[in-house]
Design a protein around this motif. Structure first.
Motif, PDB file in Angstrom:
ATOM      1  N   SER A  12       9.143  15.741   1.341  1.00 35.33           N
ATOM      2  CA  SER A  12       9.901  14.537   0.488  1.00 35.33           C
ATOM      3  C   SER A  12       9.155  13.412   0.826  1.00 35.33           C
ATOM      4  CB  SER A  12      11.182  14.707   1.124  1.00 35.33           C
ATOM      5  OG  SER A  12      12.028  15.864   1.024  1.00 35.33           O
ATOM      6  N   LEU A  13       9.618  12.404   0.020  1.00 35.73           N
ATOM      7  CA  LEU A  13       8.854  11.116   0.076  1.00 35.73           C
ATOM      8  C   LEU A  13       9.739   9.835   0.086  1.00 35.73           C
ATOM      9  CD1 LEU A  13       7.931  13.024  -2.695  1.00 35.73           C
ATOM     10  CD2 LEU A  13       5.812  12.102  -1.718  1.00 35.73           C
ATOM     11  N   LEU A  14       9.261   8.660   0.693  1.00 34.70           N
ATOM     12  CA  LEU A  14       9.980   7.538   0.675  1.00 34.70           C
ATOM     13  C   LEU A  14       9.020   6.113   1.179  1.00 34.70           C
ATOM     14  CD1 LEU A  14      13.269   8.004  -0.219  1.00 34.70           C
ATOM     15  CD2 LEU A  14      13.446   6.457   1.430  1.00 34.70           C
ATOM     16  N   ASP A 394       0.749   7.723  -2.980  1.00 35.36           N
ATOM     17  CA  ASP A 394       1.133   8.857  -3.500  1.00 35.36           C
ATOM     18  C   ASP A 394       2.468   9.567  -3.431  1.00 35.36           C
ATOM     19  OD1 ASP A 394      -1.672   9.126  -4.583  1.00 35.36           O
ATOM     20  OD2 ASP A 394      -2.341  10.251  -2.596  1.00 35.36           O
ATOM     21  N   ILE A 395       3.376   8.457  -3.607  1.00 32.07           N
ATOM     22  CA  ILE A 395       4.782   8.816  -3.345  1.00 32.07           C
ATOM     23  C   ILE A 395       5.571   8.780  -4.745  1.00 32.07           C
ATOM     24  CG2 ILE A 395       7.020   7.840  -2.285  1.00 32.07           C
ATOM     25  CD1 ILE A 395       5.270   6.925  -0.186  1.00 32.07           C
ATOM     26  N   ASP A 396       6.377   9.785  -4.854  1.00 33.21           N
ATOM     27  CA  ASP A 396       7.237  10.017  -6.240  1.00 33.21           C
ATOM     28  C   ASP A 396       8.243  10.647  -5.993  1.00 33.21           C
ATOM     29  OD1 ASP A 396       8.123   9.662  -8.523  1.00 33.21           O
ATOM     30  OD2 ASP A 396       6.549  10.493  -9.714  1.00 33.21           O
ATOM     31  N   SER A 397       9.456  10.220  -5.574  1.00 30.67           N
ATOM     32  CA  SER A 397      10.337  11.243  -4.864  1.00 30.67           C
ATOM     33  C   SER A 397      11.885  11.027  -5.534  1.00 30.67           C
ATOM     34  CB  SER A 397      10.513  11.107  -3.377  1.00 30.67           C
ATOM     35  OG  SER A 397      11.519  11.916  -2.828  1.00 30.67           O
ATOM     36  N   PHE A 411      14.190   6.521   8.780  1.00 33.20           N
ATOM     37  CA  PHE A 411      13.635   7.705   8.531  1.00 33.20           C
ATOM     38  C   PHE A 411      11.842   7.360   8.498  1.00 33.20           C
ATOM     39  CE2 PHE A 411      14.633   5.968   4.396  1.00 33.20           C
ATOM     40  CZ  PHE A 411      13.647   5.887   3.974  1.00 33.20           C
ATOM     41  N   LYS A 412      11.098   8.604   8.921  1.00 31.02           N
ATOM     42  CA  LYS A 412       9.789   8.371   9.065  1.00 31.02           C
ATOM     43  C   LYS A 412       8.865   9.463   7.851  1.00 31.02           C
ATOM     44  CE  LYS A 412       7.366  10.365  12.200  1.00 31.02           C
ATOM     45  NZ  LYS A 412       6.779  10.852  13.554  1.00 31.02           N
ATOM     46  N   MET A 413       8.003   9.125   7.563  1.00 31.35           N
ATOM     47  CA  MET A 413       7.079  10.056   6.702  1.00 31.35           C
ATOM     48  C   MET A 413       5.534   9.582   6.943  1.00 31.35           C
ATOM     49  SD  MET A 413       7.272   8.318   2.876  1.00 31.35           S
ATOM     50  CE  MET A 413       5.910   9.292   2.241  1.00 31.35           C
ATOM     51  N   LYS A 414       4.864  10.673   6.532  1.00 33.10           N
ATOM     52  CA  LYS A 414       3.428  10.642   6.924  1.00 33.10           C
ATOM     53  C   LYS A 414       2.613  10.911   5.142  1.00 33.10           C
ATOM     54  CE  LYS A 414      -0.255  12.016  10.039  1.00 33.10           C
ATOM     55  NZ  LYS A 414      -0.405  12.738  11.204  1.00 33.10           N
ATOM     56  N   ARG A 415       2.104  10.059   5.102  1.00 31.80           N
ATOM     57  CA  ARG A 415       1.426  10.237   3.726  1.00 31.80           C
ATOM     58  C   ARG A 415      -0.205   9.648   3.659  1.00 31.80           C
ATOM     59  NH1 ARG A 415       4.241  13.253   2.955  1.00 31.80           N
ATOM     60  NH2 ARG A 415       5.769  13.919   1.503  1.00 31.80           N
ATOM     61  N   ASN A 416      -0.893  10.236   2.631  1.00 28.42           N
ATOM     62  CA  ASN A 416      -2.386   9.677   2.312  1.00 28.42           C
ATOM     63  C   ASN A 416      -2.156   8.412   1.653  1.00 28.42           C
ATOM     64  OD1 ASN A 416      -3.520  11.816   3.712  1.00 28.42           O
ATOM     65  ND2 ASN A 416      -3.688  12.906   2.108  1.00 28.42           N
ATOM     66  N   VAL A 417      -3.105   7.443   2.125  1.00 25.94           N
ATOM     67  CA  VAL A 417      -3.451   6.215   1.253  1.00 25.94           C
ATOM     68  C   VAL A 417      -4.136   6.930   0.143  1.00 25.94           C
ATOM     69  CG1 VAL A 417      -4.565   3.876   1.219  1.00 25.94           C
ATOM     70  CG2 VAL A 417      -3.375   4.682   3.359  1.00 25.94           C
ATOM     71  N   ALA A 418      -3.728   6.393  -0.925  1.00 29.28           N
ATOM     72  CA  ALA A 418      -4.632   7.036  -2.272  1.00 29.28           C
ATOM     73  C   ALA A 418      -5.871   6.572  -2.170  1.00 29.28           C
ATOM     74  CB  ALA A 418      -3.969   6.365  -3.581  1.00 29.28           C
ATOM     75  N   PRO A 449      -1.613 -16.966  -6.672  1.00 28.96           N
ATOM     76  CA  PRO A 449      -1.906 -17.684  -5.643  1.00 28.96           C
ATOM     77  C   PRO A 449      -2.694 -16.625  -4.765  1.00 28.96           C
ATOM     78  CG  PRO A 449       0.013 -17.364  -5.777  1.00 28.96           C
ATOM     79  CD  PRO A 449      -0.133 -17.194  -7.063  1.00 28.96           C
ATOM     80  N   GLU A 450      -2.347 -15.489  -4.628  1.00 31.36           N
ATOM     81  CA  GLU A 450      -3.095 -14.375  -3.695  1.00 31.36           C
ATOM     82  C   GLU A 450      -2.633 -13.185  -4.349  1.00 31.36           C
ATOM     83  OE1 GLU A 450      -1.150 -14.071   0.014  1.00 31.36           O
ATOM     84  OE2 GLU A 450       1.172 -14.317  -0.940  1.00 31.36           O
ATOM     85  N   ASN A 451      -3.232 -12.044  -3.858  1.00 36.92           N
ATOM     86  CA  ASN A 451      -3.238 -10.601  -4.226  1.00 36.92           C
ATOM     87  C   ASN A 451      -1.783 -10.194  -4.111  1.00 36.92           C
ATOM     88  OD1 ASN A 451      -5.764 -11.319  -3.009  1.00 36.92           O
ATOM     89  ND2 ASN A 451      -6.400  -9.194  -3.897  1.00 36.92           N
ATOM     90  N   ASP A 452      -1.396  -9.141  -4.705  1.00 36.19           N
ATOM     91  CA  ASP A 452      -0.203  -8.405  -4.436  1.00 36.19           C
ATOM     92  C   ASP A 452      -0.439  -7.666  -3.036  1.00 36.19           C
ATOM     93  OD1 ASP A 452       1.121  -9.428  -6.677  1.00 36.19           O
ATOM     94  OD2 ASP A 452       0.301  -7.663  -7.860  1.00 36.19           O
ATOM     95  N   ALA A 453       0.913  -7.241  -2.494  1.00 36.46           N
ATOM     96  CA  ALA A 453       0.529  -6.280  -1.316  1.00 36.46           C
ATOM     97  C   ALA A 453      -0.526  -5.287  -1.622  1.00 36.46           C
ATOM     98  CB  ALA A 453       1.684  -5.612  -0.827  1.00 36.46           C
ATOM     99  N   ALA A 454      -1.100  -4.777  -0.717  1.00 38.44           N
ATOM    100  CA  ALA A 454      -2.109  -3.626  -0.741  1.00 38.44           C
ATOM    101  C   ALA A 454      -1.155  -2.295  -1.242  1.00 38.44           C
ATOM    102  CB  ALA A 454      -2.813  -3.342   0.628  1.00 38.44           C
ATOM    103  N   ILE A 455      -0.222  -2.230  -0.476  1.00 40.80           N
ATOM    104  CA  ILE A 455       0.913  -0.990  -1.090  1.00 40.80           C
ATOM    105  C   ILE A 455       2.123  -1.407  -1.335  1.00 40.80           C
ATOM    106  CG2 ILE A 455       1.723   0.964  -0.131  1.00 40.80           C
ATOM    107  CD1 ILE A 455      -1.325   1.263  -0.387  1.00 40.80           C
ATOM    108  N   GLN A 456       2.372  -1.281  -2.490  1.00 41.60           N
ATOM    109  CA  GLN A 456       3.799  -1.704  -2.873  1.00 41.60           C
ATOM    110  C   GLN A 456       4.942  -0.572  -3.064  1.00 41.60           C
ATOM    111  OE1 GLN A 456       3.193  -4.351  -6.566  1.00 41.60           O
ATOM    112  NE2 GLN A 456       3.501  -5.775  -5.002  1.00 41.60           N
ATOM    113  N   ILE A 457       6.040  -0.493  -2.491  1.00 43.79           N
ATOM    114  CA  ILE A 457       7.050   0.453  -2.579  1.00 43.79           C
ATOM    115  C   ILE A 457       8.037   0.075  -3.327  1.00 43.79           C
ATOM    116  CG2 ILE A 457       8.476   1.899  -1.071  1.00 43.79           C
ATOM    117  CD1 ILE A 457       5.357   1.862  -0.189  1.00 43.79           C
ATOM    118  N   HIS A 458       8.574   0.866  -4.408  1.00 42.11           N
ATOM    119  CA  HIS A 458       9.427   0.618  -5.405  1.00 42.11           C
ATOM    120  C   HIS A 458      10.701   1.547  -4.991  1.00 42.11           C
ATOM    121  CE1 HIS A 458       6.236  -1.433  -7.637  1.00 42.11           C
ATOM    122  NE2 HIS A 458       5.762  -0.255  -7.633  1.00 42.11           N
TER     123      HIS A 458
END
Length: 839
Positions: A12-14, A394-397, A411-418, A449-458
């Motif tokens: 599962s993912l989050l 690589d999250i899509d849950s 909760f906790k999850m473990k995922r690869n950085v794309a 003004p600056e970059n978006d966050a390196a990883i964005q969670i939706h």
């Protein structure tokens, strides 16, 4: 209290999150944002640099007029001075960018930039446009106009020399010319296709008293803005809020005291429709300006009228109905702007806490990372998380996760950085750039003004049968025993960093030098080899060094013997790590100040190699810190030991043990103890020492008694780094010993010749150099390097910008500075026990 723990693992993912500490609004702040929903007008403030903006006007426009308010700064302030550290140029621009963003978080404005680089003080708009490239910066201004769609433009400066700086004047000219053509679809048609066209209603200048000394509230045609009104919902006057905002410009020393009571700002007509009493005269600021929004105004007014300060969640139902009506509207800037405001208000009224934090602050593409989630709904409303997606992980849950009132969901999850993720870092520094502007390959980033966050969670959420998406950045957080909970952005980085110990390496003769490279792992285990890339004719021994880093954050220091070629040359050295057939050449640079989010830069791992025949006298330099610079590193590069003296170490006895004393830049402005050192310093010179005073501002001096003879500072400067230099006294010792100095030694200087030169001086001083900018031949500047014999020693005052030239490896600057500190006879001194800190 019941606590729900939910653990979601590989199947599962989050994930959610925040890059600043998660702060929630008070009821008063929510009420103000509700009122702002009913105001549809916008103001763009335009100037040249960070700290040029009038935070009082921005605060009043955003919090009293309730207009969408933004500041467009042409530059990031890269060419200024730094009062809090040694960072200059690109690094200083990053600091000042973050200071602007910190200011906007306080005063309620948004922030924009162009690609223009602050290349230093400019004396004319013509020069500024030659360096920037007027058409390209105009492109960026038009892009901001058409994207932000301001009704009102306010410039800080007039389009004349009264603005006092070429960048200032240029910013006003660009603002006015952009006003004239922003509605023309044939002007920058590629922007018109992206954003459409836009015509602001009017343009006014926030008239300053330094160029308009007689202006007051009775001046004909002037619009008066009272920026001192008290805001009961915020518990402060707008001038008090503005002072806190202004005080974020700490690198410029612009701390500001809050003031209370009525205070006036004046706006002077420049373009468009004239206003009579209020800057928004004749502008429709209601929802009736948006087609089909008849119901929206009523719903917003209802939400405001029924707002319960003790139970903000009661407003959510009104906000959800409002959101549905906004979604029905045709696409426009107001639809996008007010939809975003409404969805954020829903979260604010529910006190909804959503955060995702990694257990590490960086990872490389393809690496796994643990992410810990905390979700808390602090309201009686039922809300459900229906989906979570994050391409960067690589999250899509699809989920069905209810959030009950005040029950934390962890909760906790473990995922690869794309593997497709790019490395983090300021987007405008991704490519090498010239003095005029940054290279930005992705046109969508221009203005940001600056970059978006390196990883964005939706997170897709369901609330009362309606769905919308909440986006959060991934963070890392920890608890400091003194400062409490702290956060920083999660970064995507290479698996290894390679840092050269020195930015510049001087080879004063044909002898080899040992060059060290610090290699650092960002991953759990990395194995490879390290090489140096050298110019033709240079050699490194060994050619490659193997390394194995077994743990995350492990560091190793590897050392090469570098043998230079015989010819004098300035070149570039690069360090490269080879890992699994891939090359990595990024260094790691951290910029950390308490008032800013921690900044991670990953510049190319390179250093300047300077092969020159350099001679020096003496062994030990005492350096007394000023505002902060890297000049001590330059002295060490020349082979000196440098004693960076603390204030209590500046004593007559200690001064006897050094060959020269150098004051850091702006020491007379920033060191509050400097006045008490002057007696010992002057006695040191009188008895045979050499004292070098680098540039200072001519105001806010901690002491007027810093010279053995009369000397008056000014704001004179030579801004053209290639301005001709004339040797007024070619026979003087400083131009002949131990190195011969010619006009060729002023080739390759960067940004400027120097600044804040003395204006008048006693005949006891020898003026060594003469120079001037283009068009100022009739008034040459002769005060850049003044030398006086005092007793049996030498006193030197110089406005030459050694603090800029040494870090850039400018060989002539090294030779001249070596001569300056070598003035007088060499001394046989006993070693400084336990005091000299050499690298």
């Amino acid at each position: 209290m019941k606590r729900l723990f939910l653990f979601i693992f590989a199947c599962s993912l989050l994930s959610p999150s925040f890059s600043q500490p998660t702060t929630k609004l008070s009821a008063g702040q929510i009420k103000l944002k509700l009122k702002k929903l009913n105001v549809l007008t916008s103001v763009l403030y335009v100037a040249a640099h960070p700290d040029d903006e009038n935070t009082r006007v921005i605060t009043a426009m955003a919090n009293e007029k309730l207009a969408a308010t933004a500041y467009l700064s042409m530059t990031r302030g890269d060419g200024g001075q730094n009062l809090i550290g040694s960072e200059i140029r690109d690094e200083l621009g990053l600091i000042r960018t973050q200071e602007l963003l910190a200011a906007r978080r306080i005063d309620g404005g948004d922030q924009f930039f162009t690609r223009a680089n602050d290349f230093g003080f400019s004396k004319s708009a013509d020069e500024t446009f030659r360096v920037w490239g007027k058409d390209e910066i105009m492109h960026d201004v038009i892009a901001v106009y058409r994207q932000f769609q301001p009704d009102v433009i306010i410039t800080r400066f007039p389009p004349t020399t009264d603005a006092g700086h070429g960048h200032h004047t240029a910013s006003a000219i660009l603002a006015q010319e952009a006003f004239d053509i922003s509605a023309d679809k044939n002007a920058y048609p590629e922007l018109a296709s992206s954003f459409g066209v836009w015509q602001p209603k009017r343009l006014y200048t926030n008239t300053g008293r330094w160029w308009n000394k007689t202006i007051n509230e009775n001046t004909p045609g002037i619009i008066v803005v009272n920026i001192g009104n008290y805001n009961a919902l915020l518990g402060e006057s707008h001038s008090e809020i503005a002072a806190r905002s202004r005080s974020q410009h700490k690198s410029q020393g612009f701390g500001s005291a809050g003031t209370r009571g009525n205070q006036l700002e004046f706006l002077e007509y420049m373009r468009g429709d004239r206003a009579t009493k209020d800057i928004f005269d004749g502008i429709n600021t209601t929802w009736s300006r948006v087609k089909g929004a008849e119901k929206v105004q009523t719903l917003v007014s209802k939400a405001i009228a029924e707002f319960d300060e003790e139970h903000p969640e009661k407003t959510v139902e009104n906000l959800l109905m409002l959101r549905q009506e906004i979604l029905k509207l045709e696409q426009s800037v107001w639809k996008v702007r007010k939809l975003k405001e409404t969805e954020q208000l829903i979260q604010d009224c529910m006190a909804l806490f959503i955060e995702a934090a990694s257990d590490v602050y960086w990872a490389s593409p393809g690496e796994k990372t643990n992410v810990f989630f905390e979700l808390v709904n602090r309201s009686s409303l039922d809300i459900t998380i229906s989906k979570v997606h994050a391409s960067g992980l690589d999250i899509d849950s699809t989920l069905n996760l209810p959030l009950k009132n005040n029950i934390p969901v962890l909760f906790k999850m473990k995922r690869n950085v794309a593997s497709t993720n790019r490395f983090s870092g300021p987007y405008w520094l991704n490519e090498p750039h010239g003095p005029g502007k940054f290279v930005v390959e992705d046109s969508k980033m221009i203005g940001k003004p600056e970059n978006d966050a390196a990883i964005q969670i939706h997170l897709d959420v369901m609330l009362k049968g309606m769905s919308f998406t909440i986006t959060k950045p991934l963070i890392y957080k920890w608890t400091d025993p003194v400062k409490g909970e702290l956060t920083r952005r999660f970064e995507v980085v290479p698996p290894v960093f390679v840092n050269l110990n020195d930015k510049v390496v001087i080879f004063p003769d044909g002898k080899s030098k040992m060059i060290s490279v610090r290699i650092k792992s960002s991953s759990a285990a990395v194995k490879g080899s390290l090489r140096l890339q050298l110019p033709a004719g240079w050699r490194a021994v060994p050619e490659a060094i193997p390394f194995q880093l077994k743990e995350r954050e492990e560091e190793q220091l590897k050392t090469f013997e570098v043998i230079p070629a015989s010819n004098e040359i300035t070149a570039v050295l690069k360090a490269v790590a080879e890992v699994n057939g891939k090359s990595f050449d990024r260094a790691l640079q951290i910029i950390s100040y308490d008032h800013l989010p921690l900044q991670v830069l990953m510049p190319e791992a390179s250093a300047k190699l300077v092969r020159l025949n350099l001679k020096k006298e003496g062994e030990t330099i005492a350096y007394i810190k000023g505002a902060g610079d890297d000049v001590p590193a330059g002295f060490r590069n020349m082979g000196y030991q440098v004693w960076e003296m603390k204030n209590d170490e500046v004593t007559a006895e200690n001064l006897k043990r050094v060959d020269a004393v150098v004051l850091g830049i702006r020491a007379l402005n920033t060191n509050t103890r400097i006045r008490f050192m002057m007696t010992d310093l002057m006695e040191y010179v009188k008895t045979g020492g050499t004292l070098v005073v680098q540039y200072n501002n001519n105001f806010d001096l901690e002491t007027e008694n810093f010279s053995p003879y009369p000397l008056k500072l000014s704001r004179h400067r030579v801004t053209e780094e290639d301005a001709a230099v004339r040797l007024l006294k070619p026979e003087h010792l400083v131009l002949n010993y131990p190195n011969k100095i010619t006009t060729d030694d002023f080739s390759g200087w960067v940004q400027e010749r120097g600044l804040y030169f003395p204006e008048t001086w006693d005949p006891s001083f020898d003026a060594i150099l003469s120079m001037n900018d283009h068009g100022e031949e009739s008034a040459p500047k002769d005060g850049s390097l003044l030398i006086a014999k005092y007793g049996s020693g030498y006193y030197v005052y110089t406005g030459l910008s050694f603090f800029r030239e040494l870090p850039e490896g400018v060989s002539g600057a090294y030779k001249l500075l070596a001569n300056i500190v070598s003035l007088g006879k060499p001394k046989q001194l006993s070693p400084v026990k336990g005091k000299v800190k050499s690298r």
